[in-house]
Design a protein around this motif. Structure first.
Motif, short mmCIF file in Angstrom:
data_model
loop_
_atom_site.label_atom_id
_atom_site.label_comp_id
_atom_site.label_asym_id
_atom_site.label_seq_id
_atom_site.Cartn_x
_atom_site.Cartn_y
_atom_site.Cartn_z
N ASN A 96 -3.47 5.65 -4.88
CA ASN A 96 -3.67 6.66 -3.63
C ASN A 96 -2.45 7.31 -3.70
O ASN A 96 -1.69 7.28 -2.66
CB ASN A 96 -4.04 6.19 -2.46
CG ASN A 96 -4.48 6.95 -1.44
OD1 ASN A 96 -4.27 8.32 -1.40
ND2 ASN A 96 -5.27 6.37 -0.49
N PRO A 97 -1.86 8.22 -4.50
CA PRO A 97 -0.81 9.05 -4.41
C PRO A 97 -0.75 10.04 -3.16
O PRO A 97 0.35 10.33 -2.59
CB PRO A 97 -0.61 9.87 -5.72
CG PRO A 97 -2.14 10.02 -6.27
CD PRO A 97 -2.90 8.71 -5.77
N TYR A 105 5.73 9.30 2.86
CA TYR A 105 7.12 9.53 2.50
C TYR A 105 7.61 10.78 3.12
O TYR A 105 8.45 11.09 3.42
CB TYR A 105 7.41 9.62 0.97
CG TYR A 105 7.69 8.26 0.58
CD1 TYR A 105 9.00 7.80 0.79
CD2 TYR A 105 6.78 7.15 0.33
CE1 TYR A 105 9.47 6.22 0.29
CE2 TYR A 105 7.20 5.95 -0.29
CZ TYR A 105 8.30 5.40 -0.09
OH TYR A 105 8.86 4.24 -0.49
N GLU A 106 6.76 11.97 2.99
CA GLU A 106 6.88 13.12 3.72
C GLU A 106 7.16 12.91 5.18
O GLU A 106 8.28 13.55 5.83
CB GLU A 106 5.75 14.07 3.53
CG GLU A 106 5.48 14.61 2.23
CD GLU A 106 6.61 15.79 1.95
OE1 GLU A 106 6.42 16.79 2.23
OE2 GLU A 106 7.75 15.30 1.47
N ASP A 107 6.49 12.18 5.92
CA ASP A 107 6.60 11.96 7.28
C ASP A 107 8.23 11.23 7.38
O ASP A 107 8.71 11.67 8.56
CB ASP A 107 5.63 11.00 7.90
CG ASP A 107 5.85 10.56 9.42
OD1 ASP A 107 5.64 11.41 10.29
OD2 ASP A 107 6.13 9.57 9.56
N ARG A 108 8.51 10.21 6.63
CA ARG A 108 9.69 9.68 6.74
C ARG A 108 10.84 10.59 6.22
O ARG A 108 11.79 10.65 7.13
CB ARG A 108 9.88 8.53 5.63
CG ARG A 108 9.07 7.05 6.03
CD ARG A 108 9.44 6.08 5.23
NE ARG A 108 10.73 5.61 5.20
CZ ARG A 108 11.46 4.90 4.46
NH1 ARG A 108 10.72 4.71 3.27
NH2 ARG A 108 12.62 4.86 4.63
N GLN A 146 0.71 -1.07 -0.09
CA GLN A 146 -0.02 -0.03 0.14
C GLN A 146 0.91 1.18 0.02
O GLN A 146 0.23 2.32 -0.13
CB GLN A 146 -0.96 -0.08 1.28
CG GLN A 146 -2.00 -1.11 1.41
CD GLN A 146 -2.99 -1.07 2.23
OE1 GLN A 146 -2.71 -0.03 3.30
NE2 GLN A 146 -4.03 -1.96 2.46
N LEU A 147 2.04 1.08 0.26
CA LEU A 147 3.12 2.32 0.29
C LEU A 147 4.27 2.36 -0.65
O LEU A 147 4.83 3.31 -0.98
CB LEU A 147 3.31 2.54 1.86
CG LEU A 147 2.54 2.57 2.94
CD1 LEU A 147 3.00 2.34 4.21
CD2 LEU A 147 1.76 4.02 2.67
N ALA A 148 4.86 1.34 -1.20
CA ALA A 148 5.81 1.25 -2.00
C ALA A 148 5.98 0.29 -3.29
O ALA A 148 6.77 -0.29 -3.63
CB ALA A 148 6.93 0.55 -0.93
N THR A 149 4.87 0.49 -4.03
CA THR A 149 4.57 0.02 -5.34
C THR A 149 3.98 1.21 -6.20
O THR A 149 3.45 2.07 -5.79
CB THR A 149 3.72 -1.23 -5.43
OG1 THR A 149 2.48 -0.91 -5.08
CG2 THR A 149 4.16 -2.38 -4.35
#
Length: 238
Positions: free
Chosen positions: A56-57, A64-67, A46-49
């Motif tokens: 759901n961009p 990714y902004e949080d990371r 749900q996050l890295a493909t």
């Protein structure tokens, strides 16, 4: 500490480091597969493909902004700085699976980012690529061409940047010593790099608190963290 391989390290002309999430863990950046890793709390599909991104961009960008905020707040640790310092004495190449840029911030110059960088963005349509240090007012951000921007990282199912991978193989095949630090060696194709080095007769040193799938292939396995061990490696040349 380095025992029988100390002489080979001192005589080496070229040392290659293969690094993973473990080396940055002591800077406060979570690993992916450890007990507190990211993938324990989130579904990578749900996050890295690329499929998840197009579905759901906004969700992917928020994560990714949080990371990225966490990563930019982190500081290189003693493991990162030891690798940079070693370059005063030997030719040092860093082949990293990390996307955090901490090796460069520690002072390393010859760094090959196998999985891209979280502080770069690229367009999903045109050739636009740029480093970023601040956030976006609207997510997902748009390129000047009107298409969606994405983090310049390698997602599941995507190939590594081919020019980076070709250079990584070349350096693995030409090193005298390879130090594999903070990586489980579970991710392909990066986990093939020690075999390229071994075929060239290089000395393989593993630095990891836990045993890995390739521990039996190593000339030396050190069961401590990179921050604890790598400064001792530099001390061999002082």
């Amino acid at each position: 500490m380095f025992g029988s391989v100390a002489a080979k390290i001192k005589d080496a002309e070229k040392i290659v480091f293969v690094t993973g999430a473990g080396i940055s863990q002591e800077s406060g950046i979570s690993t992916f597969r450890g007990k507190d890793g990211y993938w324990r709390r989130y579904d990578p599909m749900q996050l890295a493909t690329i499929e998840a991104f197009y579905e759901n961009p906004k969700l992917v960008w928020e994560w990714y902004e949080d990371r990225r905020r966490t990563i930019l707040a982190a500081r290189p640790n003693a493991g990162h700085t030891a690798i940079a310092e070693l370059a005063k004495y030997k030719e040092v190449i860093v082949l990293t699976q990390n996307i955090d840029g901490l090796h460069q911030r520690a002072g390393s110059r010859n760094v090959y980012e196998l999985h891209g960088s979280i502080i770069r963005i690229k367009c999903t349509a045109c050739t636009f690529v740029e480093n970023i240090t601040s956030g976006f007012d609207v997510l997902p951000p748009k390129c000047v061409c009107g298409s969606i921007l994405r983090p310049d990282v390698v997602w599941f199912g995507e190939p590594l940047p081919q020019h980076v991978w070709a250079d990584a193989i070349m350096h693995a095949q030409s090193c005298d010593v390879m130090v594999i630090a903070g990586t489980s060696l579970l991710v392909s194709p990066a986990n093939s790099l020690p075999f390229y080095a071994k075929q060239n007769g290089a000395t393989l040193i593993e630095v990891n608190p836990e045993r890995t799938v390739m521990s039996d292939e190593m000339d030396l396995s050190l069961r401590q963290t990179s921050a604890a061990i790598l400064p001792q490696l530099v001390s061999l040349f002082k």
